[in-house]
Each structure stands twice: as structure tokens, then as C-alpha cells.
Design an enzyme around this catalytic site. Sequence first.
Site, PDB file in Angstrom:
ATOM      1  N   ASP A  56      38.641  28.455  28.731  1.00 30.78           N
ATOM      2  CA  ASP A  56      39.629  29.288  29.329  1.00 30.78           C
ATOM      3  C   ASP A  56      39.663  30.554  28.556  1.00 30.78           C
ATOM      4  O   ASP A  56      40.083  30.782  27.510  1.00 30.78           O
ATOM      5  CB  ASP A  56      40.837  28.598  29.049  1.00 30.78           C
ATOM      6  CG  ASP A  56      42.233  29.165  29.713  1.00 30.78           C
ATOM      7  OD1 ASP A  56      41.849  30.319  30.026  1.00 30.78           O
ATOM      8  OD2 ASP A  56      43.157  28.433  29.711  1.00 30.78           O
ATOM      9  N   TYR A 159      49.991  40.532  41.375  1.00 25.02           N
ATOM     10  CA  TYR A 159      48.193  40.491  41.590  1.00 25.02           C
ATOM     11  C   TYR A 159      47.637  41.718  41.746  1.00 25.02           C
ATOM     12  O   TYR A 159      46.398  41.932  40.888  1.00 25.02           O
ATOM     13  CB  TYR A 159      48.008  39.491  42.664  1.00 25.02           C
ATOM     14  CG  TYR A 159      46.610  39.429  42.989  1.00 25.02           C
ATOM     15  CD1 TYR A 159      45.547  38.674  42.034  1.00 25.02           C
ATOM     16  CD2 TYR A 159      45.901  39.963  44.223  1.00 25.02           C
ATOM     17  CE1 TYR A 159      44.304  38.671  42.532  1.00 25.02           C
ATOM     18  CE2 TYR A 159      44.804  39.881  44.515  1.00 25.02           C
ATOM     19  CZ  TYR A 159      43.939  39.147  43.673  1.00 25.02           C
ATOM     20  OH  TYR A 159      42.474  38.973  43.796  1.00 25.02           O
ATOM     21  N   ALA A 161      48.612  44.846  40.798  1.00 22.20           N
ATOM     22  CA  ALA A 161      48.515  45.757  39.423  1.00 22.20           C
ATOM     23  C   ALA A 161      47.679  45.020  38.317  1.00 22.20           C
ATOM     24  O   ALA A 161      46.863  45.898  37.883  1.00 22.20           O
ATOM     25  CB  ALA A 161      49.955  45.577  38.904  1.00 22.20           C
ATOM     26  N   LYS A 163      44.806  43.624  39.022  1.00 22.52           N
ATOM     27  CA  LYS A 163      43.524  44.127  39.472  1.00 22.52           C
ATOM     28  C   LYS A 163      43.173  45.429  39.221  1.00 22.52           C
ATOM     29  O   LYS A 163      42.238  45.840  38.969  1.00 22.52           O
ATOM     30  CB  LYS A 163      43.247  43.588  40.804  1.00 22.52           C
ATOM     31  CG  LYS A 163      43.122  42.153  41.131  1.00 22.52           C
ATOM     32  CD  LYS A 163      41.785  41.824  40.599  1.00 22.52           C
ATOM     33  CE  LYS A 163      41.452  40.245  40.857  1.00 22.52           C
ATOM     34  NZ  LYS A 163      40.446  39.810  39.978  1.00 22.52           N
ATOM     35  N   ILE A 192      37.846  37.230  51.690  1.00 28.05           N
ATOM     36  CA  ILE A 192      36.652  36.441  51.567  1.00 28.05           C
ATOM     37  C   ILE A 192      36.921  34.964  51.706  1.00 28.05           C
ATOM     38  O   ILE A 192      37.829  34.452  51.122  1.00 28.05           O
ATOM     39  CB  ILE A 192      35.966  36.726  50.182  1.00 28.05           C
ATOM     40  CG1 ILE A 192      35.749  38.154  49.691  1.00 28.05           C
ATOM     41  CG2 ILE A 192      34.673  35.916  49.998  1.00 28.05           C
ATOM     42  CD1 ILE A 192      34.938  38.982  50.751  1.00 28.05           C
TER      43      ILE A 192
HETATM   44  N1  LIG Z   1      38.717  35.152  47.828  1.00 28.58           N
HETATM   45  C1  LIG Z   1      39.039  36.429  48.183  1.00 28.58           C
HETATM   46  O1  LIG Z   1      39.702  36.713  49.378  1.00 28.58           O
HETATM   47  C2  LIG Z   1      39.301  37.405  47.090  1.00 28.58           C
HETATM   48  C3  LIG Z   1      39.662  38.973  47.510  1.00 28.58           C
HETATM   49  C4  LIG Z   1      39.628  39.739  46.486  1.00 28.58           C
HETATM   50  C5  LIG Z   1      39.407  39.538  45.265  1.00 28.58           C
HETATM   51  N2  LIG Z   1      38.943  38.392  44.824  1.00 28.58           N
HETATM   52  C6  LIG Z   1      38.814  38.052  43.589  1.00 28.58           C
HETATM   53  O2  LIG Z   1      37.374  37.683  43.451  1.00 28.58           O
HETATM   54  C7  LIG Z   1      37.398  36.724  42.258  1.00 28.58           C
HETATM   55  C8  LIG Z   1      36.641  35.342  42.377  1.00 28.58           C
HETATM   56  O3  LIG Z   1      37.732  34.855  43.443  1.00 28.58           O
HETATM   57  P1  LIG Z   1      37.125  33.652  44.643  1.00 28.58           P
HETATM   58  O4  LIG Z   1      37.634  34.097  45.653  1.00 28.58           O
HETATM   59  O5  LIG Z   1      35.791  33.233  44.394  1.00 28.58           O
HETATM   60  O6  LIG Z   1      38.282  32.421  44.247  1.00 28.58           O
HETATM   61  P2  LIG Z   1      38.083  31.031  43.255  1.00 28.58           P
HETATM   62  O7  LIG Z   1      36.939  30.146  44.041  1.00 28.58           O
HETATM   63  O8  LIG Z   1      39.367  30.656  42.836  1.00 28.58           O
HETATM   64  O9  LIG Z   1      37.367  31.738  41.907  1.00 28.58           O
HETATM   65  C9  LIG Z   1      38.034  31.937  40.840  1.00 28.58           C
HETATM   66  C10 LIG Z   1      37.466  31.333  39.722  1.00 28.58           C
HETATM   67  O10 LIG Z   1      37.949  31.794  38.313  1.00 28.58           O
HETATM   68  C11 LIG Z   1      37.929  30.501  37.508  1.00 28.58           C
HETATM   69  N3  LIG Z   1      39.282  30.937  36.727  1.00 28.58           N
HETATM   70  C12 LIG Z   1      40.343  31.272  36.719  1.00 28.58           C
HETATM   71  N4  LIG Z   1      41.166  31.488  35.589  1.00 28.58           N
HETATM   72  C13 LIG Z   1      40.047  31.268  34.359  1.00 28.58           C
HETATM   73  C14 LIG Z   1      40.229  31.258  33.271  1.00 28.58           C
HETATM   74  N5  LIG Z   1      41.673  31.518  32.756  1.00 28.58           N
HETATM   75  N6  LIG Z   1      39.097  31.201  32.589  1.00 28.58           N
HETATM   76  C15 LIG Z   1      37.897  30.881  33.359  1.00 28.58           C
HETATM   77  N7  LIG Z   1      37.694  30.838  34.433  1.00 28.58           N
HETATM   78  C16 LIG Z   1      38.831  31.010  35.289  1.00 28.58           C
HETATM   79  C17 LIG Z   1      38.193  29.505  38.588  1.00 28.58           C
HETATM   80  O11 LIG Z   1      37.793  28.171  37.937  1.00 28.58           O
HETATM   81  P3  LIG Z   1      38.899  27.563  36.868  1.00 28.58           P
HETATM   82  O12 LIG Z   1      40.018  27.121  37.845  1.00 28.58           O
HETATM   83  O13 LIG Z   1      38.011  26.070  36.718  1.00 28.58           O
HETATM   84  O14 LIG Z   1      39.046  28.036  35.734  1.00 28.58           O
HETATM   85  C18 LIG Z   1      37.501  29.905  39.619  1.00 28.58           C
HETATM   86  O15 LIG Z   1      36.113  29.368  39.304  1.00 28.58           O
HETATM   87  C19 LIG Z   1      38.643  36.839  41.818  1.00 28.58           C
HETATM   88  O16 LIG Z   1      38.967  37.706  40.356  1.00 28.58           O
HETATM   89  C20 LIG Z   1      39.685  36.882  42.851  1.00 28.58           C
HETATM   90  O17 LIG Z   1      40.715  37.481  42.235  1.00 28.58           O
HETATM   91  C21 LIG Z   1      38.997  37.274  45.980  1.00 28.58           C
END
Ligand SMILES: NC(=O)c1ccc[n+]([C@@H]2O[C@H](COP(=O)([O-])OP(=O)(O)OC[C@H]3O[C@@H](n4cnc5c(N)ncnc54)[C@H](OP(=O)(O)O)[C@@H]3O)[C@@H](O)[C@H]2O)c1
Length: 255
Positions: A56, A159, A161, A163, A192
Site C-alpha cells: 500500500d 480527484y 486537484a 492529479k 479509458i
Molecule cells: N480509466 C480511466 O478512464 C482513467 C482516466 C484518467 C486517468 N486514469 C488514471 O490512470 C491510472 C490507472 O488507472 P486505471 O484506469 O488503470 O484504473 P485501475 O484499474 O483501478 O488501476 C488503479 C490501480 O491502482 C492500484 N492502487 C490503488 N491504490 C493503491 C495504493 N494505495 N497502493 C498501491 N496501489 C494502489 C490498484 O490496485 P489495488 O486496489 O490492489 O491497490 C489498481 O491496480 C490511475 O492513476 C487513474 O487515476 C484513469
Amino acid sequence: MAGRTVIISGGGTGIGLATARAFARDGDTPVLVGRRAEVVERAAADIATAVALPADLTDPAEAARVARFVAERFGTVDVLVHSAGGSGLLEPGPDNGGADAPGGALAATAHAWTVAFRVNTLTAVLLTEALRDRLASPGGRVLFLSSIAAYRGSGTGAYAASKAALHPYAFDLARDLGPRGVTVNVVAPGYIEETEFFGDAMTPERRATLVAQTLDGRPGTPGDVAETLRWLASHAASHITSQVIQVNGGAERGH
Ligand SMILES: NC(=O)c1ccc[n+]([C@@H]2O[C@H](COP(=O)([O-])OP(=O)(O)OC[C@H]3O[C@@H](n4cnc5c(N)ncnc54)[C@H](OP(=O)(O)O)[C@@H]3O)[C@@H](O)[C@H]2O)c1
């Protein structure tokens, strides 16, 4: 540039997992960091070169443990990708019980903003600070995941802010690490699909709205973002640093 050590927070799902696969195809070793051990272990089992490392990253002691593991196992970090993050909506917290709840509605507001900054900003800052002395010099790469929300807001602002805070951190880091030959960049995706980001919150109507905001009429894929990160980590991008690259099909400009 094959055989690099690539630390990927959030590497067990979504964008982080697609990024791990992209680097593994190049012969690199992705290290998948996430809180759920079963998730990173299952993901790593599917990628020949990958290593699972449950942690974590909001906890300084956990980030330090990750750094110790990396130091003992690999010595040097070639690429650091910060994909850990989330909207915060899936994290447990107090109900917004209104003015009669302890702390009133402000307790829920405080929780939402604290979670957003812990999950999106602190995870990236702690892991960076834990590993910055281990970054390959020259040639190291640090890559942050921001969001289109940093430009447009995210509803409550928390969220977005959390980022946007990564941008100046990346600029300062790029200035510090530039003389070592390390580049630092931010990738800011739009909508995404095929990630856990939205949980059960995505409706067909909201999806249609988000897709309609793009200029190419489609949602983004984890691969779209992974390939951008892979390129920024390549030798071809060695003169690109302190930048924010948007991957959103033009959605930030709108129609
Ligand atoms: N999907 C979109 O549309 C989108 C758009 C813009 C930006 N993003 C950004 O892209 C990044 C990847 O997101 P994603 O879309 O691939 O979503 P996701 O599948 O929910 O991936 C987020 C990952 O972060 C891990 N995580 C969360 N809190 C954590 C912690 N405290 N320590 C370690 N790992 C942690 C989660 O695993 P655990 O829960 O097991 O820890 C999960 O594998 C994120 O930063 C998100 O904000 C996504």
C-alpha cells in the site's frame, strides 16, 4: 534497451497491467506493485518476466519496503511508472450524514479530499522519493499518470486537484534529475475502458457522453496509454522531459 527494471505501481490492473505487458514484450522486467496481493500475483503469473510486489503506497513504511526489495533484487530502477490511483469513490469512508452527523457534511468532504490526495498524489510522491537515488543515471525514466480531469475538473474537484498536483511535482523533479540524465514526464489520459477505475459507476449514457467528447469517436484503451508510456521510456524520447502528454482522442478540446 531490453532487460530494464520497470517498477509499475497499480501494475495489477487496467493501464498499469497493459504497461507491464508492453514493457515485457520488449524483454524488460516489470515489477507490479498494488495493495491486493492476489491481483498482482495473478497478473505477474501471466507475464513471463514480471515480479509481484504487494504494497500500500500511501504508507511510508510500505514504500520504504518496496525500495528495499528493489535495491536488494535489482539495484537500479530504469523506469518508474506511477499508475496507482483512483477516484476515491471505491474507498471506504464515513457517509455524508448531513449536518446532524459527527463533523457534519464537512466530515465526508474532508474524507473525500484526503483520500484523493493519498491515493493519487501521495502514492506517487512516496514511491518516487523512496527510489529516486536508485534511478539509472543516465537513462532513467519517471512517468506519472494524471488525468483529463486535471484540466477540466472532476465534479467535486478532489480527484482533479490530486492529479493536477502531480504536474508541478513532476516539473520540480525533472529539474532536479535532468543533470543525471533522467527524464520525468506526465501522461494524462481521457476516458479509458477496460480498467477498474469506474467500478460499477459507468452507465451506457455516461459512456456515450464521454465517447462523444472525443474527436475520433472512440473510448481510449489501456494499450493507448501503455504505448505512450513505452515511447516516453524509450531512447527516442530522451530529449522530452517535464511535459504533460494528453491521451484522450482530442476530448480535452471538446467540440
Ligand atoms: N480509466 C480511466 O478512464 C482513467 C482516466 C484518467 C486517468 N486514469 C488514471 O490512470 C491510472 C490507472 O488507472 P486505471 O484506469 O488503470 O484504473 P485501475 O484499474 O483501478 O488501476 C488503479 C490501480 O491502482 C492500484 N492502487 C490503488 N491504490 C493503491 C495504493 N494505495 N497502493 C498501491 N496501489 C494502489 C490498484 O490496485 P489495488 O486496489 O490492489 O491497490 C489498481 O491496480 C490511475 O492513476 C487513474 O487515476 C484513469
